[in-house]
Design a protein around this motif. Structure first.
Motif, PDB file in Angstrom:
ATOM      1  N   GLY A 125      43.754  13.021  26.675  1.00  0.00           N
ATOM      2  CA  GLY A 125      43.143  13.692  25.485  1.00  0.00           C
ATOM      3  C   GLY A 125      43.133  15.136  25.456  1.00  0.00           C
ATOM      4  O   GLY A 125      43.019  15.923  24.209  1.00  0.00           O
ATOM      5  N   LEU A 126      43.100  15.706  26.689  1.00  0.00           N
ATOM      6  CA  LEU A 126      43.142  17.390  26.569  1.00  0.00           C
ATOM      7  C   LEU A 126      44.475  17.775  26.238  1.00  0.00           C
ATOM      8  O   LEU A 126      44.846  18.598  25.509  1.00  0.00           O
ATOM      9  N   ARG A 127      45.576  16.741  26.459  1.00  0.00           N
ATOM     10  CA  ARG A 127      46.955  17.151  25.838  1.00  0.00           C
ATOM     11  C   ARG A 127      47.101  17.261  24.501  1.00  0.00           C
ATOM     12  O   ARG A 127      47.806  18.072  24.003  1.00  0.00           O
ATOM     13  N   ASP A 128      46.266  16.234  23.707  1.00  0.00           N
ATOM     14  CA  ASP A 128      46.283  16.069  22.449  1.00  0.00           C
ATOM     15  C   ASP A 128      45.687  17.399  21.740  1.00  0.00           C
ATOM     16  O   ASP A 128      46.129  17.960  20.965  1.00  0.00           O
ATOM     17  N   TRP A 129      44.375  17.661  22.408  1.00  0.00           N
ATOM     18  CA  TRP A 129      43.743  18.684  21.999  1.00  0.00           C
ATOM     19  C   TRP A 129      44.483  20.205  21.899  1.00  0.00           C
ATOM     20  O   TRP A 129      44.220  20.926  21.133  1.00  0.00           O
ATOM     21  N   LEU A 130      45.148  20.335  23.162  1.00  0.00           N
ATOM     22  CA  LEU A 130      45.921  21.477  23.230  1.00  0.00           C
ATOM     23  C   LEU A 130      47.102  21.616  22.285  1.00  0.00           C
ATOM     24  O   LEU A 130      47.451  22.603  21.951  1.00  0.00           O
ATOM     25  N   GLY A 131      47.488  20.389  21.864  1.00  0.00           N
ATOM     26  CA  GLY A 131      48.622  20.221  21.153  1.00  0.00           C
ATOM     27  C   GLY A 131      48.333  21.074  19.845  1.00  0.00           C
ATOM     28  O   GLY A 131      48.996  21.530  18.647  1.00  0.00           O
ATOM     29  N   ARG A 132      47.078  21.051  19.403  1.00  0.00           N
ATOM     30  CA  ARG A 132      46.440  21.444  18.061  1.00  0.00           C
ATOM     31  C   ARG A 132      45.881  23.045  18.293  1.00  0.00           C
ATOM     32  O   ARG A 132      45.404  23.486  17.310  1.00  0.00           O
ATOM     33  N   VAL A 133      46.233  23.555  19.221  1.00  0.00           N
ATOM     34  CA  VAL A 133      45.859  25.092  19.368  1.00  0.00           C
ATOM     35  C   VAL A 133      46.881  25.867  18.679  1.00  0.00           C
ATOM     36  O   VAL A 133      48.088  25.600  18.798  1.00  0.00           O
ATOM     37  N   SER A 134      46.495  26.800  17.915  1.00  0.00           N
ATOM     38  CA  SER A 134      47.129  27.599  17.035  1.00  0.00           C
ATOM     39  C   SER A 134      47.413  28.997  17.482  1.00  0.00           C
ATOM     40  O   SER A 134      46.418  29.295  18.190  1.00  0.00           O
TER      41      SER A 134
END
Length: 252
Positions: A243-252
């Motif tokens: 879940g954290l990996r997915d969340w970090l993937g949305r960091v712009s």
């Protein structure tokens, strides 16, 4: 078998002496303990001051002007020529249940033993009303666990957090494998003033058990059993990584 004993209540603490007496004859015992009470020191190492080792009056104990973690670290990494087989920490004057393990110097001494490759046990007495009266029960439980480990060793990665009700041995209902519970929020700080009128603060009392149902360490000792909780040093929340990996993937 060579066992290293440490604690966080200081080298004069009665629980440490009772533990040494209770293990006598079963193993070769070496005591390395703080020169004063270091409760709440957690896993801290002393890095900004030199550490000094002295023999206690008893002649067979070693005293260090540092934390419980310092004691175990120095004992294992250079104070002695021989190797140890195990670390035991305690017997603590007070409980180390639930959240307490994050702050406890008793538990930290055991964890340091594990970091340095040895199985370790932390032992604490859980008071009832008034002062602790049954350190002999704690010493007897320590001897039972040692005898069991000698007969059937646990992995060297083992850390056991043991909490013993302050009861006569014959009133102990048994040994129970448990998980850590957790406490309610701590009591507010206690405000006071020093003799010069300056504001000072005392850390408030720990809160009572909140997650304290069946299966927890709180529940076991409240019902007269010894709580034995296996601990691990890996604090990673593995289930949250994806879940954290997915969340970090949305960091712009």
């Amino acid at each position: 078998m060579k066992i290293l004993l440490a604690n966080d209540d200081g080298y004069r603490a009665p629980g440490l002496n009772r533990l040494r007496e209770g293990l006598a004859g079963a193993a070769e015992i070496t005591v390395v303990a703080p020169d004063r009470n270091r409760s709440g020191a957690s896993n801290s190492l002393t890095l900004d001051l030199p550490l000094r080792v002295q023999r206690a009056e008893e002649g067979v104990w070693y005293v260090i002007n540092g934390t419980p973690t310092d004691c175990v670290h120095i004992a294992i990494t250079g104070l002695f020529d021989h190797e140890f087989d195990m670390v035991m920490s305690g017997i603590n004057d007070g409980a180390n249940l639930g959240d307490d393990v994050l702050y406890s110097g008793t538990v930290a001494a055991a964890v340091e033993g594990r970091y340095l490759g040895l199985p370790a046990i932390a032992l604490s007495m859980v008071p009832g009303e008034g002062r602790l009266q049954h350190f002999d029960t704690g010493a007897a439980v320590a001897r039972m666990l040692l005898d069991r480990l000698l007969a059937d060793p646990l992995p060297r990665s083992t850390i056991l957090n043991v909490n013993i009700p302050d009861l006569p041995l014959e009133q102990i209902r048994g040994l129970e494998a448990t998980r850590l519970g957790y406490r309610h929020r701590a009591e507010p700080v206690v405000k006071a003033r020093d003799p010069r009128g300056r504001r000072i603060y005392w850390v408030g009392m720990a809160g009572p058990g909140q997650d304290a149902g069946p299966g927890t360490d709180f529940h076991a000792v409240a019902h007269g059993s010894v709580s034995v909780t296996p601990l691990q040093v890996d604090l990673t929340r593995h289930g949250a990584i994806d879940g954290l990996r997915d969340w970090l993937g949305r960091v712009s």
